[in-house]
Design a protein around this motif. Structure first.
Motif, PDB file in Angstrom:
ATOM      1  N   TYR A  53       3.570  -8.002  -0.592  1.00 49.90           N
ATOM      2  CA  TYR A  53       2.633  -7.538  -1.617  1.00 49.90           C
ATOM      3  C   TYR A  53       2.298  -6.067  -1.396  1.00 49.90           C
ATOM      4  O   TYR A  53       2.340  -5.262  -2.348  1.00 49.90           O
ATOM      5  CB  TYR A  53       1.347  -8.367  -1.581  1.00 49.90           C
ATOM      6  CG  TYR A  53       0.238  -7.734  -2.387  1.00 49.90           C
ATOM      7  CD1 TYR A  53       0.187  -7.861  -3.774  1.00 49.90           C
ATOM      8  CD2 TYR A  53      -0.749  -6.964  -1.755  1.00 49.90           C
ATOM      9  CE1 TYR A  53      -0.817  -7.254  -4.513  1.00 49.90           C
ATOM     10  CE2 TYR A  53      -1.758  -6.351  -2.484  1.00 49.90           C
ATOM     11  CZ  TYR A  53      -1.784  -6.503  -3.861  1.00 49.90           C
ATOM     12  OH  TYR A  53      -2.782  -5.893  -4.593  1.00 49.90           O
TER      13      TYR A  53
ATOM     14  N   ASN B 130       5.156  -3.697  -2.255  1.00 50.67           N
ATOM     15  CA  ASN B 130       5.304  -3.493  -3.698  1.00 50.67           C
ATOM     16  C   ASN B 130       4.190  -2.603  -4.247  1.00 50.67           C
ATOM     17  O   ASN B 130       4.447  -1.696  -5.056  1.00 50.67           O
ATOM     18  CB  ASN B 130       5.295  -4.842  -4.410  1.00 50.67           C
ATOM     19  CG  ASN B 130       5.434  -4.686  -5.921  1.00 50.67           C
ATOM     20  OD1 ASN B 130       6.496  -4.331  -6.425  1.00 50.67           O
ATOM     21  ND2 ASN B 130       4.354  -4.947  -6.661  1.00 50.67           N
ATOM     22  N   TYR B 131       2.972  -2.865  -3.806  1.00 49.98           N
ATOM     23  CA  TYR B 131       1.835  -2.089  -4.321  1.00 49.98           C
ATOM     24  C   TYR B 131       1.922  -0.626  -3.914  1.00 49.98           C
ATOM     25  O   TYR B 131       1.775   0.283  -4.740  1.00 49.98           O
ATOM     26  CB  TYR B 131       0.513  -2.684  -3.832  1.00 49.98           C
ATOM     27  CG  TYR B 131      -0.674  -1.880  -4.316  1.00 49.98           C
ATOM     28  CD1 TYR B 131      -1.177  -2.059  -5.608  1.00 49.98           C
ATOM     29  CD2 TYR B 131      -1.271  -0.918  -3.503  1.00 49.98           C
ATOM     30  CE1 TYR B 131      -2.244  -1.298  -6.070  1.00 49.98           C
ATOM     31  CE2 TYR B 131      -2.340  -0.158  -3.957  1.00 49.98           C
ATOM     32  CZ  TYR B 131      -2.815  -0.354  -5.241  1.00 49.98           C
ATOM     33  OH  TYR B 131      -3.861   0.402  -5.700  1.00 49.98           O
TER      34      TYR B 131
ATOM     35  N   ILE C  64       5.278   1.103  -5.491  1.00 49.88           N
ATOM     36  CA  ILE C  64       5.498   1.162  -6.942  1.00 49.88           C
ATOM     37  C   ILE C  64       4.183   1.228  -7.729  1.00 49.88           C
ATOM     38  O   ILE C  64       3.896   2.200  -8.414  1.00 49.88           O
ATOM     39  CB  ILE C  64       6.320  -0.063  -7.414  1.00 49.88           C
ATOM     40  CG1 ILE C  64       7.679  -0.107  -6.682  1.00 49.88           C
ATOM     41  CG2 ILE C  64       6.528  -0.009  -8.933  1.00 49.88           C
ATOM     42  CD1 ILE C  64       8.485  -1.363  -6.968  1.00 49.88           C
ATOM     43  N   GLU C  65       3.378   0.164  -7.641  1.00 45.13           N
ATOM     44  CA  GLU C  65       2.184   0.050  -8.485  1.00 45.13           C
ATOM     45  C   GLU C  65       1.206   1.207  -8.304  1.00 45.13           C
ATOM     46  O   GLU C  65       0.675   1.750  -9.284  1.00 45.13           O
ATOM     47  CB  GLU C  65       1.473  -1.278  -8.201  1.00 45.13           C
ATOM     48  CG  GLU C  65       2.200  -2.502  -8.733  1.00 45.13           C
ATOM     49  CD  GLU C  65       1.361  -3.750  -8.556  1.00 45.13           C
ATOM     50  OE1 GLU C  65       0.131  -3.676  -8.755  1.00 45.13           O
ATOM     51  OE2 GLU C  65       1.920  -4.805  -8.196  1.00 45.13           O
ATOM     52  N   CYS C  66       0.960   1.583  -7.066  1.00 46.46           N
ATOM     53  CA  CYS C  66      -0.021   2.637  -6.789  1.00 46.46           C
ATOM     54  C   CYS C  66       0.372   3.946  -7.483  1.00 46.46           C
ATOM     55  O   CYS C  66      -0.471   4.628  -8.076  1.00 46.46           O
ATOM     56  CB  CYS C  66      -0.158   2.842  -5.287  1.00 46.46           C
ATOM     57  SG  CYS C  66      -1.478   3.991  -4.829  1.00 46.46           S
TER      58      CYS C  66
ATOM     59  N   ASP D  24       2.370   4.238 -10.124  1.00 46.80           N
ATOM     60  CA  ASP D  24       2.278   4.053 -11.581  1.00 46.80           C
ATOM     61  C   ASP D  24       0.856   4.311 -12.056  1.00 46.80           C
ATOM     62  O   ASP D  24       0.630   4.992 -13.067  1.00 46.80           O
ATOM     63  CB  ASP D  24       2.714   2.637 -11.965  1.00 46.80           C
ATOM     64  CG  ASP D  24       4.215   2.424 -11.800  1.00 46.80           C
ATOM     65  OD1 ASP D  24       4.943   3.444 -11.703  1.00 46.80           O
ATOM     66  OD2 ASP D  24       4.647   1.255 -11.761  1.00 46.80           O
ATOM     67  N   TYR D  25      -0.119   3.743 -11.334  1.00 44.64           N
ATOM     68  CA  TYR D  25      -1.535   3.952 -11.688  1.00 44.64           C
ATOM     69  C   TYR D  25      -1.925   5.420 -11.529  1.00 44.64           C
ATOM     70  O   TYR D  25      -2.596   6.000 -12.392  1.00 44.64           O
ATOM     71  CB  TYR D  25      -2.433   3.092 -10.802  1.00 44.64           C
ATOM     72  CG  TYR D  25      -2.482   1.638 -11.197  1.00 44.64           C
ATOM     73  CD1 TYR D  25      -2.891   1.263 -12.484  1.00 44.64           C
ATOM     74  CD2 TYR D  25      -2.139   0.646 -10.284  1.00 44.64           C
ATOM     75  CE1 TYR D  25      -2.948  -0.083 -12.837  1.00 44.64           C
ATOM     76  CE2 TYR D  25      -2.190  -0.697 -10.640  1.00 44.64           C
ATOM     77  CZ  TYR D  25      -2.596  -1.059 -11.918  1.00 44.64           C
ATOM     78  OH  TYR D  25      -2.653  -2.382 -12.266  1.00 44.64           O
TER      79      TYR D  25
ATOM     80  N   LYS E 214      -0.545   7.577 -14.260  1.00 48.55           N
ATOM     81  CA  LYS E 214      -1.214   7.256 -15.513  1.00 48.55           C
ATOM     82  C   LYS E 214      -2.591   7.926 -15.565  1.00 48.55           C
ATOM     83  O   LYS E 214      -2.976   8.531 -16.561  1.00 48.55           O
ATOM     84  CB  LYS E 214      -1.362   5.744 -15.649  1.00 48.55           C
ATOM     85  CG  LYS E 214      -1.993   5.298 -16.969  1.00 48.55           C
ATOM     86  CD  LYS E 214      -2.258   3.802 -16.972  1.00 48.55           C
ATOM     87  CE  LYS E 214      -0.964   3.011 -16.853  1.00 48.55           C
ATOM     88  NZ  LYS E 214      -1.235   1.542 -16.920  1.00 48.55           N
TER      89      LYS E 214
END
Length: 239
Positions: free
Chosen positions: A59, A62-63, A66-68, A70-71, A74
């Motif tokens: 987890y 991935n965070y 990638i996710e961090c 992306d946020y 943005k």
């Protein structure tokens, strides 16, 4: 503490997941090796436990990978207008009275980065200078002040300049008598009116209070045995 960093100029990225205890480093995640490490012996049991939790490691991989980002990208896009906004400083030379030090005041600038210096005859002048800290204004801009502690006769026979450098522009103000404002003149008219109104209000309150005090001072309660119109007992004449 966890998060990610992104340099939009170079594209360089960095992510972290760090834990501390009593102000010291305790456990951190090595994202490349995908395992937790600890610089202290007390953190070893925690490291062993967390490294065995594969689903949790996946987890965070991935965070943080990638996710961090992306946020982050943005939110940077959402706030781009604010992040790239620049407002030039308004520079004034202030003095309380003709014999007091002269202050160079820069206000209303954004972003916060600014340098304010004095020059004497074209050369940087650091002596007899007091630089204040940058403080925020109510509208989100900032202000700063630098005070030159020299006698008027000194700056009148030499060329002193206050140089304010900001991202938006560089401003130079030559110290001459005609460019100096007194502190009273530099106050916004609203503040002056408010101060006068406050003084008048205090005067009115003082006068009213004095009148009430005088009335109470002259008041004498009537005893139950007294007759006449001052009695606190009233009789209905039609009864």
């Amino acid at each position: 503490m966890f998060g990610c960093e992104w340099d939009d100029q170079t594209g360089e990225t960095n992510a972290f997941d760090q834990h501390g205890y009593d102000g010291e480093d305790f456990v951190s995640l090595d994202l490349k090796e995908l395992r937790y490490i600890s610089p202290v012996q007390q953190g070893i049991p925690t490291v062993q436990k967390w490294n065995n939790e594969k689903s949790s490691l996946d987890y965070w991989k991935n965070y943080l990978s990638i996710e961090c980002f992306d946020y982050l990208k943005k939110y940077v896009q959402y706030g781009k207008s604010s992040l790239e906004k620049t407002v030039s400083p308004q520079v004034s030379l202030l003095q309380k009275d003709p014999s007091s030090p002269v202050a160079c005041h820069a206000t209303g600038f954004y972003p916060i980065g600014v340098t304010i210096n004095w020059q004497k005859n074209g050369q940087d002048h650091d002596e007899d200078v007091d630089l204040g800290g940058i403080v925020p204004n109510e509208d989100g801009t900032f202000q700063v002040m630098s005070t030159l502690n020299v006698k008027p006769e000194e700056w009148k026979k030499n060329k002193y300049e206050c140089v304010v450098e900001h991202k938006s522009r560089t401003t130079k103000s030559v110290l001459t008598e005609d460019k100096i404002k007194t502190n009273y003149e530099s106050l916004p008219i609203g503040i002056i009116i408010g101060a006068v109104a406050a003084v008048l209000l205090l005067v009115v309150i003082g006068v009213a209070g004095y009148c009430v005090y005088q009335k109470r001072k002259g008041f004498k309660p009537v005893s139950d045995s007294d007759d006449g119109s001052n009695s606190s007992t009233h009789t209905d004449p039609n009864a």
